[in-house]
Design an enzyme around this catalytic site. Structure first.
Site, PDB file in Angstrom:
ATOM      1  N   ASP A 170       3.859   5.061   1.775  1.00 56.87           N
ATOM      2  CA  ASP A 170       3.584   3.778   1.961  1.00 56.87           C
ATOM      3  C   ASP A 170       2.066   3.923   1.360  1.00 56.87           C
ATOM      4  O   ASP A 170       1.055   4.341   2.316  1.00 56.87           O
ATOM      5  CB  ASP A 170       3.723   3.085   2.964  1.00 56.87           C
ATOM      6  CG  ASP A 170       3.551   1.485   3.449  1.00 56.87           C
ATOM      7  OD1 ASP A 170       4.873   0.214   2.647  1.00 56.87           O
ATOM      8  OD2 ASP A 170       2.060   1.223   2.915  1.00 56.87           O
ATOM      9  N   HIS A 214       8.829  -2.399   4.824  1.00 50.96           N
ATOM     10  CA  HIS A 214       7.953  -2.202   4.017  1.00 50.96           C
ATOM     11  C   HIS A 214       9.200  -0.756   4.056  1.00 50.96           C
ATOM     12  O   HIS A 214       9.682   0.184   3.263  1.00 50.96           O
ATOM     13  CB  HIS A 214       6.963  -1.356   4.748  1.00 50.96           C
ATOM     14  CG  HIS A 214       5.237  -2.435   4.748  1.00 50.96           C
ATOM     15  ND1 HIS A 214       4.248  -1.390   4.394  1.00 50.96           N
ATOM     16  CD2 HIS A 214       5.452  -3.876   5.421  1.00 50.96           C
ATOM     17  CE1 HIS A 214       3.463  -2.666   4.384  1.00 50.96           C
ATOM     18  NE2 HIS A 214       4.139  -4.178   5.766  1.00 50.96           N
TER      19      HIS A 214
END
Ligand code: UDP
Length: 487
Positions: A133, A30
């Site tokens: 995110d 990520h």
């Protein structure tokens, strides 16, 4: 607006540069795309501030162009990260299970620091938006309450987002929660991918709350996208045209397909949590073109000591050169030294002169190296995308999460990969050396493999097209920049 005009508007005659705030989820798969996106936005004239928890914190000195705001997360430091920066092992496994916990822990300190940042700048100042995110719904809510618009970055594929969004329907239709006896039942509701139940359940666990926990996680990701001002995806139109069309039809927010981000902004070495061993690039220089099998299972997936032995003999018996990443924590419960020691007796002698083992590689460069002929991967989305963009065919061994779905796409839709029997959550059993050897040979030697290499090469060509000035991803980035400026 053309690119130059966008840049001028961001930098703004007489105005300060607009600032984008970023909050990555602190896991390797990520962090990388978020930092690549940071590079893209910075190149388009935005100032960038990265908020981050203490866990897997970035090193600001490696990113001198960005500002950093640490958020105390209160997560106790484990003592298992002496092999690196904590990107492997049980500590991380616990953190993966603790995404909700991270949201909760960061909520108050993030609110406090964001409010302070907004107060320090007159009128909320130059802050345009927060890109977080998609796993950080709680923090996106905090930002919106403070008047900061949000965009969600989902670091997986469009297809996997569609699976996430379909979970309520898959529950209504009785596919989920999955039953062990029905793992191979076809799920025909999400064409064009030929999914089975095992490919959409996203967890290998049946007991306890495993499936309920996944349901909560995916529901939050979908909510993060729906409640934000747009969804950013690290994919490109030629790869996922139909899936993107479905998302655009079904979501009420704009979708920006801005990938492959690592090609736009190659910044991975500085966002790597583990030290990349670059000596393997020199070793690759000494190998014949397209001759080497690169083997890596990303930053989280793990295997048993027995599977390591089967993988090792499969690789050795195939007779092909290989570069193998034995990451800290890859073998459950073992340190890196234990892992190397756990390679079977005779493996070294059997592979002398044609193998290299490292604990972490500069993967993007390895995949782009002319000597790399195939990639045995766990099918994390970054690895899949990096392989496709390098034109490297894949041996697919998914474990959990979006990996089984990515593998189905690679094998059946793009036809650039071969599923390995014994593929963890996505396959059907333990690794066996004979199957590993046969699969490597099929990929490296056979007609099938040549076809997969051809099709991977075609995907590479199409990825290169989409990043040109008139290409789909470049246009999407222009749209994203305009969208941010309009917030
Ligand atoms: N990676 C790397 N060196 C390695 C193995 C992986 O730099 O030896 C990088 C890889 O390039 C990718 C990321 O780590 O960007 C892994 O992300 P992915 O989504 O493939 O898998 P995850 O780790 O999230 O399961």
């Amino acid at each position: 607006m053309a690119t130059e005009a966008v840049h001028a508007a961001v930098a703004g005659a007489g105005h300060r540069r607009r600032r984008v705030l970023l909050f990555p989820l602190p896991l390797q798969g990520h962090i990388n795309p978020m930092f690549h996106l940071a590079g893209v936005l910075h190149a388009r004239g935005f100032a960038v501030t990265v908020f981050h928890p203490g866990f897997n914190a970035p090193d600001p000195s490696l990113h001198p162009a960005f500002d950093f705001v640490p958020i105390p997360d209160g997560i106790p430091r484990g003592d298992g990260d002496d092999d690196g920066a904590g990107a492997g092992g049980d500590y991380l496994q616990a953190t993966l299970a603790g995404i909700l916990d991270l949201n909760r822990r960061c909520k108050a300190p993030f609110r406090e620091r964001l409010a302070a940042l907004l107060e320090a700048a007159p009128d909320g100042g130059d802050v345009a938006c927060l890109v977080a995110d998609a796993h950080l719904l709680t923090l996106m809510d905090v930002a919106r309450r403070l008047g900061v618009p949000t965009l969600a970055l989902r670091t997986g594929s469009s297809a996997s987002f569609r699976i996430f969004a379909a979970h309520p329907m898959l529950r209504d239709k009785g596919y989920l929660p999955a039953r062990e006896s029905e793992l191979d039942a076809p799920v025909t509701l999400l064409p064009p991918a030929p999914y089975r139940v095992r490919d959409v359940m996203l967890t290998a666990g049946f007991g306890g709350h495993a499936q309920d926990q996944i349901y909560e996680l995916v529901s939050r990701v979908v909510a993060a996208a729906r409640t934000s001002s747009g969804l950013i995806l690290n994919t490109f139109d030629a790869l996922e045209h139909d899936e993107l069309a479905v998302l655009r039809r079904d979501l009420d927010v704009p979708v920006f397909d801005v990938g492959p981000l690592h090609i736009f902004s190659p910044a991975a070495p500085s966002s790597s949590l583990l030290r990349q061993d670059r000596s393997c690039l020199e070793w690759l220089d000494s190998q014949a073109p397209a001759s080497v099998l690169y083997v890596s299972f990303g930053s989280i997936a793990s295997m048993s000591a027995g599977e390591l032995v089967e993988a090792a003999w499969g690789i050795a018996n195939s007779g092909h050169p290989f570069l193998w990443v034995l990451r800290p924590g890859l073998v459950r419960g073992a340190t890196t030294q234990d892992q190397v020691a756990a390679l079977p007796d005779g493996f070294d002698a059997a592979t002398r002169g044609r193998g290299a083992v490292v604990s972490w590689a500069p993967q993007e460069e390895v995949l782009a190296h002319p000597a790399t002929g195939a990639f045995w991967t766990h099918c994390g989305w970054n690895s899949t995308l990096e392989s496709v963009c390098a034109g490297v065919p894949m041996l697919l061994r998914p474990c959990f999460g979006d990996q089984p779905g990515n593998a189905r796409y690679a094998e059946h839709v793009w036809r650039a990969g071969l599923a390995l029997d014994g593929g963890g959550g996505g396959g059907d059993g333990e690794l066996e050396r004979g199957k590993v050897e046969a699969a490597i040979r099929r990929l490296m030697e056979g007609e099938d493999g040549a076809g997969m290499r051809r099709r991977a090469g075609e995907l590479k060509r199409r990825a290169a097209e989409c990043i040109t000035k008139a290409g789909s991803s470049c246009i999407s980035i222009d749209k994203l920049v305009n969208h941010i400026l309009s917030m």
